[in-house]
Design a protein around this motif. Structure first.
Motif, PDB file in Angstrom:
ATOM      1  N   ILE A   1       5.042  -2.109   6.402  1.00  0.00           N
ATOM      2  CA  ILE A   1       5.673  -2.836   5.295  1.00  0.00           C
ATOM      3  C   ILE A   1       7.115  -2.368   5.109  1.00  0.00           C
ATOM      4  CG2 ILE A   1       5.553  -3.325   2.817  1.00  0.00           C
ATOM      5  CD1 ILE A   1       2.540  -2.819   2.998  1.00  0.00           C
ATOM      6  N   SER A   2       8.020  -3.328   4.935  1.00  0.00           N
ATOM      7  CA  SER A   2       9.427  -3.027   4.635  1.00  0.00           C
ATOM      8  C   SER A   2       9.979  -4.192   3.826  1.00  0.00           C
ATOM      9  CB  SER A   2      10.218  -2.827   5.932  1.00  0.00           C
ATOM     10  OG  SER A   2      10.177  -3.994   6.729  1.00  0.00           O
ATOM     11  N   ASP A   3      11.285  -4.182   3.573  1.00  0.00           N
ATOM     12  CA  ASP A   3      11.893  -5.323   2.890  1.00  0.00           C
ATOM     13  C   ASP A   3      13.349  -5.447   3.303  1.00  0.00           C
ATOM     14  OD1 ASP A   3      13.692  -3.914   0.858  1.00  0.00           O
ATOM     15  OD2 ASP A   3      11.753  -3.043   0.339  1.00  0.00           O
ATOM     16  N   MET A   4      13.925  -6.611   3.028  1.00  0.00           N
ATOM     17  CA  MET A   4      15.344  -6.839   3.275  1.00  0.00           C
ATOM     18  C   MET A   4      15.860  -7.861   2.272  1.00  0.00           C
ATOM     19  SD  MET A   4      15.530  -9.229   6.747  1.00  0.00           S
ATOM     20  CE  MET A   4      14.840  -7.982   7.813  1.00  0.00           C
ATOM     21  N   ILE A   5      17.168  -7.878   2.080  1.00  0.00           N
ATOM     22  CA  ILE A   5      17.822  -8.849   1.206  1.00  0.00           C
ATOM     23  C   ILE A   5      18.551  -9.858   2.090  1.00  0.00           C
ATOM     24  CG2 ILE A   5      19.471  -9.226  -0.659  1.00  0.00           C
ATOM     25  CD1 ILE A   5      17.097  -7.557  -1.531  1.00  0.00           C
ATOM     26  N   VAL A   6      18.248 -11.134   1.891  1.00  0.00           N
ATOM     27  CA  VAL A   6      18.907 -12.194   2.658  1.00  0.00           C
ATOM     28  C   VAL A   6      19.450 -13.217   1.673  1.00  0.00           C
ATOM     29  CG1 VAL A   6      18.645 -13.980   4.403  1.00  0.00           C
ATOM     30  CG2 VAL A   6      17.332 -11.853   4.599  1.00  0.00           C
ATOM     31  N   ASP A   7      20.764 -13.395   1.664  1.00  0.00           N
ATOM     32  CA  ASP A   7      21.415 -14.367   0.773  1.00  0.00           C
ATOM     33  C   ASP A   7      20.992 -14.152  -0.686  1.00  0.00           C
ATOM     34  OD1 ASP A   7      23.231 -16.398   0.360  1.00  0.00           O
ATOM     35  OD2 ASP A   7      21.760 -17.994   0.615  1.00  0.00           O
TER      36      ASP A   7
ATOM     37  N   VAL B   1       8.842 -13.769  -1.974  1.00  0.00           N
ATOM     38  CA  VAL B   1       8.854 -14.231  -0.582  1.00  0.00           C
ATOM     39  C   VAL B   1       8.289 -13.148   0.333  1.00  0.00           C
ATOM     40  CG1 VAL B   1      10.267 -15.146   1.303  1.00  0.00           C
ATOM     41  CG2 VAL B   1      10.893 -15.620  -1.081  1.00  0.00           C
ATOM     42  N   LEU B   2       7.365 -13.561   1.174  1.00  0.00           N
ATOM     43  CA  LEU B   2       6.748 -12.662   2.151  1.00  0.00           C
ATOM     44  C   LEU B   2       6.925 -13.241   3.542  1.00  0.00           C
ATOM     45  CD1 LEU B   2       4.792 -10.361   3.110  1.00  0.00           C
ATOM     46  CD2 LEU B   2       2.919 -11.977   2.634  1.00  0.00           C
TER      47      LEU B   2
ATOM     48  N   ILE C   1      13.180 -10.088   0.355  1.00  0.00           N
ATOM     49  CA  ILE C   1      12.110 -10.556   1.238  1.00  0.00           C
ATOM     50  C   ILE C   1      11.215  -9.369   1.582  1.00  0.00           C
ATOM     51  CG2 ILE C   1      11.557 -11.772   3.363  1.00  0.00           C
ATOM     52  CD1 ILE C   1      13.428 -13.437   1.666  1.00  0.00           C
ATOM     53  N   ASP C   2       9.934  -9.486   1.310  1.00  0.00           N
ATOM     54  CA  ASP C   2       8.976  -8.476   1.760  1.00  0.00           C
ATOM     55  C   ASP C   2       8.593  -8.777   3.202  1.00  0.00           C
ATOM     56  OD1 ASP C   2       8.825  -7.089  -0.694  1.00  0.00           O
ATOM     57  OD2 ASP C   2       7.435  -8.577  -1.476  1.00  0.00           O
ATOM     58  N   ILE C   3       8.586  -7.758   4.036  1.00  0.00           N
ATOM     59  CA  ILE C   3       8.266  -7.915   5.453  1.00  0.00           C
ATOM     60  C   ILE C   3       6.991  -7.130   5.765  1.00  0.00           C
ATOM     61  CG2 ILE C   3       9.119  -7.722   7.822  1.00  0.00           C
ATOM     62  CD1 ILE C   3      10.944  -9.389   6.027  1.00  0.00           C
ATOM     63  N   LYS C   4       6.053  -7.804   6.407  1.00  0.00           N
ATOM     64  CA  LYS C   4       4.849  -7.116   6.885  1.00  0.00           C
ATOM     65  C   LYS C   4       4.726  -7.343   8.381  1.00  0.00           C
ATOM     66  CE  LYS C   4       2.043  -7.119   2.671  1.00  0.00           C
ATOM     67  NZ  LYS C   4       0.736  -7.528   2.063  1.00  0.00           N
TER      68      LYS C   4
ATOM     69  N   SER D   1      12.355  -7.736  16.039  1.00  0.00           N
ATOM     70  CA  SER D   1      13.480  -6.955  15.513  1.00  0.00           C
ATOM     71  C   SER D   1      13.877  -7.456  14.129  1.00  0.00           C
ATOM     72  CB  SER D   1      14.681  -7.058  16.453  1.00  0.00           C
ATOM     73  OG  SER D   1      15.193  -8.382  16.446  1.00  0.00           O
ATOM     74  N   ASP D   2      14.568  -6.597  13.379  1.00  0.00           N
ATOM     75  CA  ASP D   2      15.088  -6.998  12.070  1.00  0.00           C
ATOM     76  C   ASP D   2      16.044  -8.181  12.210  1.00  0.00           C
ATOM     77  OD1 ASP D   2      13.634  -5.037  10.853  1.00  0.00           O
ATOM     78  OD2 ASP D   2      15.332  -3.741  10.361  1.00  0.00           O
ATOM     79  N   ALA D   3      16.842  -8.172  13.276  1.00  0.00           N
ATOM     80  CA  ALA D   3      17.817  -9.251  13.483  1.00  0.00           C
ATOM     81  C   ALA D   3      17.095 -10.587  13.680  1.00  0.00           C
ATOM     82  CB  ALA D   3      18.701  -8.937  14.689  1.00  0.00           C
ATOM     83  N   ALA D   4      16.010 -10.585  14.441  1.00  0.00           N
ATOM     84  CA  ALA D   4      15.255 -11.821  14.677  1.00  0.00           C
ATOM     85  C   ALA D   4      14.599 -12.312  13.383  1.00  0.00           C
ATOM     86  CB  ALA D   4      14.201 -11.582  15.752  1.00  0.00           C
ATOM     87  N   ILE D   5      14.098 -11.392  12.595  1.00  0.00           N
ATOM     88  CA  ILE D   5      13.487 -11.766  11.314  1.00  0.00           C
ATOM     89  C   ILE D   5      14.540 -12.347  10.384  1.00  0.00           C
ATOM     90  CG2 ILE D   5      12.373 -10.861   9.232  1.00  0.00           C
ATOM     91  CD1 ILE D   5      10.934  -8.837  11.032  1.00  0.00           C
ATOM     92  N   ARG D   6      15.717 -11.731  10.353  1.00  0.00           N
ATOM     93  CA  ARG D   6      16.794 -12.228   9.492  1.00  0.00           C
ATOM     94  C   ARG D   6      17.209 -13.639   9.897  1.00  0.00           C
ATOM     95  NH1 ARG D   6      20.233  -9.942   5.864  1.00  0.00           N
ATOM     96  NH2 ARG D   6      19.292  -7.903   6.261  1.00  0.00           N
ATOM     97  N   ARG D   7      17.332 -13.891  11.191  1.00  0.00           N
ATOM     98  CA  ARG D   7      17.678 -15.241  11.663  1.00  0.00           C
ATOM     99  C   ARG D   7      16.612 -16.245  11.247  1.00  0.00           C
ATOM    100  NH1 ARG D   7      19.178 -12.448  16.390  1.00  0.00           N
ATOM    101  NH2 ARG D   7      17.196 -13.038  17.378  1.00  0.00           N
ATOM    102  N   PHE D   8      15.357 -15.863  11.383  1.00  0.00           N
ATOM    103  CA  PHE D   8      14.227 -16.720  11.005  1.00  0.00           C
ATOM    104  C   PHE D   8      14.324 -17.101   9.527  1.00  0.00           C
ATOM    105  CE2 PHE D   8       9.838 -16.903   9.277  1.00  0.00           C
ATOM    106  CZ  PHE D   8       9.311 -17.933  10.036  1.00  0.00           C
TER     107      PHE D   8
END
Length: 201
Positions: free
Chosen positions: A8-14, A39-40, A18-21, A48-55
């Motif tokens: 489990i992690s998280d990131m901020i997009v715009d 948002v999950l 976003i919670d990431i599992k 990768s984090d970069a691929a998740i961010r693009r998604f």
């Protein structure tokens, strides 16, 4: 071999958190959850984090629209609690003095009046009926026993909605899934069931 544990992690997009599992799955998926529109994103371990961010960025407009829709739906449901429905279809202002057990008893009375008609109509017979608080379902059925659980929130909806849920769950005794046979049979008994379902969303 990759562990089956969820990472489990998280990131901020715009500006959106976003919670990431990360878990043992093949594709990325995104969910906007009630009541606040959290948002999950679920992702395969090696993404990768970069691929998740693009998604996420590719779907940011959908995310924002879904958040608004989820919050509006929750608001509408809360507003609906201003009134309850009694047996016989009478609509009564909810003054806040009813206990949860009293509301369940009223709903149980409505079910008791309605169920025999539906059992006669379908030739199916329910097992034990229970009233429960459920977050994601209006009803459920244990196929083997015919036991049916009804969401206590249906106290705030008129008889046509309750009848749809009872019929839906009764038919699961014969059809365990939502396949073509289930839908065709449901339509035969209640041609406008999709309209009833829309009222519950």
């Amino acid at each position: 071999m990759m562990s089956s544990a969820v990472i489990i992690s998280d990131m901020i997009v715009d500006g959106i958190k976003i919670d990431i599992k990360r878990k043992s799955i093949k594709n990325l998926h995104i969910y906007v959850k009630p009541p606040e529109g959290d948002v999950l994103v679920t992702a395969p371990y090696r993404t990768s984090d970069a691929a998740i961010r693009r998604f996420i960025i590719e779907r940011i407009d959908w995310i924002r629209k879904s958040q608004i829709k989820v919050r509006e739906q929750i608001g509408a449901r809360e507003q609906r609690k201003d009134h309850i429905f009694l047996a016989g279809g009478q609509r009564l202002k909810n003054d806040g003095t009813y206990t949860a057990s009293e509301l369940s008893a009223i709903l149980r009375e409505r079910v008791a009046l309605m169920l025999p008609e539906l059992e006669q109509l379908t030739g199916l017979h329910a097992g034990r009926i229970s009233i429960r608080s459920m977050k994601t379902r209006w009803g459920s059925c244990t196929v083997k026993t015919g036991d049916i659980r009804i969401n206590s929130g249906l106290i705030y909806y008129p008889d046509d909605c309750l009848r749809y849920i009872l019929l839906h769950e009764l038919l699961h005794i014969r059809f365990p899934n939502h396949g073509r046979d289930f839908k065709e049979t449901l339509s035969g008994y209640m041609p406008d069931w999709r309209e009833k379902r829309a009222k519950l969303r």
